[in-house]
Motif scaffolding. Structure first.
Motif, PDB file in Angstrom:
ATOM      1  N   SER A  69       3.621  75.967 -22.626  1.00  0.00           N
ATOM      2  CA  SER A  69       3.038  76.673 -23.773  1.00  0.00           C
ATOM      3  C   SER A  69       4.093  77.246 -24.717  1.00  0.00           C
ATOM      4  N   TRP A  73      -6.404  68.436 -12.738  1.00  0.00           N
ATOM      5  CA  TRP A  73      -5.534  69.325 -13.527  1.00  0.00           C
ATOM      6  C   TRP A  73      -4.661  68.488 -14.443  1.00  0.00           C
ATOM      7  N   LEU A 116      -1.364  69.043 -17.527  1.00  0.00           N
ATOM      8  CA  LEU A 116      -0.421  69.938 -18.165  1.00  0.00           C
ATOM      9  C   LEU A 116      -1.012  70.461 -19.481  1.00  0.00           C
ATOM     10  N   PRO A 117      -0.960  71.756 -19.740  1.00  0.00           N
ATOM     11  CA  PRO A 117      -1.451  72.271 -21.016  1.00  0.00           C
ATOM     12  C   PRO A 117      -0.732  71.604 -22.193  1.00  0.00           C
ATOM     13  N   HIS A 158      -0.393  69.346  -7.864  1.00  0.00           N
ATOM     14  CA  HIS A 158      -0.486  69.297  -9.319  1.00  0.00           C
ATOM     15  C   HIS A 158       0.605  68.452  -9.970  1.00  0.00           C
ATOM     16  N   HIS A 191      -8.016  74.461  -7.143  1.00  0.00           N
ATOM     17  CA  HIS A 191      -7.557  75.219  -8.310  1.00  0.00           C
ATOM     18  C   HIS A 191      -6.945  76.561  -7.921  1.00  0.00           C
ATOM     19  N   LYS A 247       3.637  75.902 -10.191  1.00  0.00           N
ATOM     20  CA  LYS A 247       2.532  75.631 -11.115  1.00  0.00           C
ATOM     21  C   LYS A 247       2.448  76.656 -12.242  1.00  0.00           C
ATOM     22  N   GLU A 267       3.043  75.812 -16.250  1.00  0.00           N
ATOM     23  CA  GLU A 267       2.023  76.061 -17.274  1.00  0.00           C
ATOM     24  C   GLU A 267       2.556  76.972 -18.371  1.00  0.00           C
TER      25      GLU A 267
END
Length: 644
Positions: free
Chosen positions: A522, A223, A225-226, A143, A119, A514, A518
């Motif tokens: 969003s 992990w 993806l949001p 990721h 992470h 990454k 992220e």
């Protein structure tokens, strides 16, 4: 950068050094500078190995690397871009380093944090780590899946490698076609993880780790993806954040102890990468562009004038090559390097420009990923136009759909390509959002796949699985989540990795950093793509860096005019490879259906470019891997088809 490989035996047998060495020799192109392996000394049941292309710490970065008491060993393929910050943090905790490499940082981070160490990593990588204290093997993939990792698991042992061909070097692995993956390949033009085109060989999915301890194999996703968007920021705030994140991502990925350059097509993504590189470099950036020599079809793919304009803007040391590629001479060798067939002709272009750049540099930055992050594909507008289309009277909609079915199509003509896009939209306008998006992505419809296949083949339907796990975000970000699970790692990133490493060139993809990914996930849809304005937010963020003629020019994919070549120069090769006798002998497809697909493409009744490429490449791949012929032998055979 390198290729990794290894074996863990469950049956108590020893791993022989000759076996590990043989796996490495197959992927020498990935790491021509060095090789190494570690076999655990107690029972010799586990071995990890690598081939190295030296990028960081050229003199001291030999792998495998161990900790101070040799209780933990690691091999890694890729780069960790934040390794200097992590190294400083570990040194403050008292950790002493033997090398200056990013791989040793991963090793000590594991010693400190266990499996949670992943992470903290910002990079592209696959790795294998042997923990002697726990007698435990741990392997993992980055990721986004920039670096591939294949696994062959039997009752006796588990083997892994960056390339599938290294697993085929094992004495008990015979290349066989994975019929379960065949339907998905025909449907999408690539094989999505966890499957591969080889029976018994799987791909470790992105953001996944696998461990073996006490004879037990465990695999988990670390992990995702949001899936939620942040609606608290204004459009102008998102513009500022996007520009800062793009700048930081490119800067992070410029770390290197060897010469570095950039691919430059003159599109928004590659131009942005070059612009930010120029900002952070005292010396001129080396840029590389490719164009095609020929008629209308070739000129549609020729972006050299735009690349020159960007080069002049940022005063780069620009190099360009104009080619009329020997496709027949290239395809067998490139498909051997690819491990698996694909229908995306960009693998040819990527190889040619990589080979060209490798004359000067060892590391290259690419703009791959920008269209997915910020909404650059026409298919992202499907929902917008479907809503407008749905407001028309039903009789008008029916009339337009019926009329579109007779339109001639050809992506290599400006007019016929517009008709192709219009026909594709009208044929899918009445479908559900998920099925409409499937129609835009597919190479061949599932009903046509069933008609084409000879014999039963269980479809795996990677798209359905991706949609099911895409979360509850807005429509645009759900589409990106699907892309990030399927086409991005198993088509675009795979061909980028395999074709650049075929010439020992490390290709980095800063737009898939990454932190940037992220953040982009969003951003609400209305800021990324308001109305029909593709990539609006990214273009706003770059408005004072790039001129309007670059930001708002018509989009063109990084491929080849393969569809036109199949009608002309490559027609004799296509006729032989997909002839009824060859199709019948291979025993996979109905010959009459293949003949109809070829005829429809030749007559412009359908744009069969991707379908025919997928079938042709599968046959070439089969001759190399299933028939066990050298790619040189297959190349000579294809050239003889042209000679006749």
């Amino acid at each position: 950068m390198c290729g990794i490989h290894g074996i863990y035996r469950f049956d108590g047998q020893r791993v022989e050094p000759a076996t590990i060495s043989a796996m490495g020799r197959v992927t020498q192109h990935r790491g021509p500078d060095d090789e190494g392996w570690h076999i655990e000394p107690a029972q010799q049941r586990c071995a990890i190995g690598m081939r190295r292309l030296s990028i960081i710490d050229l003199a001291g970065g030999h792998q495998p690397i161990s900790n101070a008491d040799d209780t933990t060993w690691i091999v890694c393929n890729g780069e960790v871009y934040n390794f200097r910050e992590l190294r400083a943090e570990l040194q403050q905790r008292g950790v002493r380093f033997k090398t200056g490499s990013d791989t040793e940082v991963m090793l000590h981070l594991y010693d400190q944090l266990g499996d949670e160490f992943v992470h903290r990593l910002d990079g592209m990588f696959n790795f294998a780590l042997w923990d002697a204290r726990r007698r435990r093997l741990l392997i993992g993939r980055d990721h986004l899946g920039v670096k591939p990792l294949y696994v062959h698991h039997t009752r006796e042992r588990l083997a892994f490698a960056t390339e599938a061909k290294a697993l085929l070097a094992l004495p008990d692995v015979t290349p066989q076609l994975n019929r379960e993956a065949l339907a998905d390949y025909l449907h999408l033009g690539y094989v999505a993880a966890p499957h591969s085109m080889f029976r018994g060989i799987a791909k470790l999915p992105p953001a996944t780790m696998l461990s073996i301890e006490d004879g037990q194999v465990k695999q988990w996703r670390y992990w995702r993806l949001p899936s939620r968007q942040d609606h608290t920021l204004s459009a102008s705030q998102w513009v500022e954040r996007t520009r800062a994140a793009l700048d930081a991502a490119v800067h992070r990925q410029m770390v290197s102890d060897v010469p570095i350059g950039a691919f430059l097509s003159g599109g928004v993504d590659s131009s942005a990468v070059v612009g930010f590189m120029a900002k952070h470099s005292e010396a001129p950036i080396r840029t590389y562009a490719i164009g095609f020599d020929g008629g209308e079809a070739e000129q549609l793919y020729n972006e050299l004038p735009y690349a020159r304009q960007v080069s002049q803007l940022f005063k780069t040391e620009h190099h360009e090559i104009v080619v009329k590629p020997d496709v027949v001479g290239l395809l067998p060798r490139l498909l051997w390097h690819m491990d698996e067939p694909v229908a995306d002709s960009a693998f040819v272009t990527t190889y040619l420009v990589s080979e060209f750049a490798r004359r000067d540099v060892t590391v290259i930055l690419s703009g791959v990923g920008g269209d997915e992050l910020f909404g650059g594909y026409r298919r992202y507008l499907g929902e917008h136009y479907a809503a407008k289309f749905g407001r028309l009277p039903s009789w008008a909609r029916d009339l337009m759909v019926r009329a579109s079915q007779g339109l001639p199509v050809d992506r290599h003509s400006q007019l016929l390509n517009k008709l192709r896009l219009a026909r594709g939209f009208l044929e899918s306008a009445s479908l559900s959002p998920d099925e409409r998006y499937r129609r835009y992505l597919q190479v061949l419809g599932q009903d046509h796949v069933a008609e084409l296949l000879k014999g039963a083949a269980a479809p795996t339907d990677a798209l359905a699985a991706a949609f099911a796990s895409a979360g509850d975000g807005d429509a645009l970000n759900r589409m990106f989540a699907v892309d990030a699970e399927t086409q991005l790692p198993d088509d675009l990133l795979m061909l980028t990795d395999k074709m650049s490493m075929a010439v020992s060139l490390e290709c980095r993809v800063p737009l898939l950093d990454k932190a940037l990914v992220e953040m982009a996930a969003s951003i609400p849809q209305q800021h990324k793509v308001p109305g029909t304005q593709l990539k609006h937010l990214m273009k706003q963020a770059l408005s004072d860096m790039l001129p309007r003629e670059i930001l708002y020019r018509a989009k063109r994919g990084f491929g080849t005019p393969m569809g036109a070549w199949l009608k002309h120069e490559l027609a004799p090769v296509l006729a032989r490879l997909l002839g009824a006798d060859v199709v019948r002998a291979r025993g996979l497809f109905e010959p009459r259906v293949v003949s109809r697909l070829v005829a429809d493409h030749q007559a412009n009744r359908m744009d069969g470019t991707d379908v025919l490429i997928s079938l042709m490449n599968l046959e070439i791949w089969s001759r190399i891997y299933l028939d066990r012929r050298s790619h040189e032998d297959v190349t000579a055979e294809l050239k003889s088809f042209l000679a006749r």
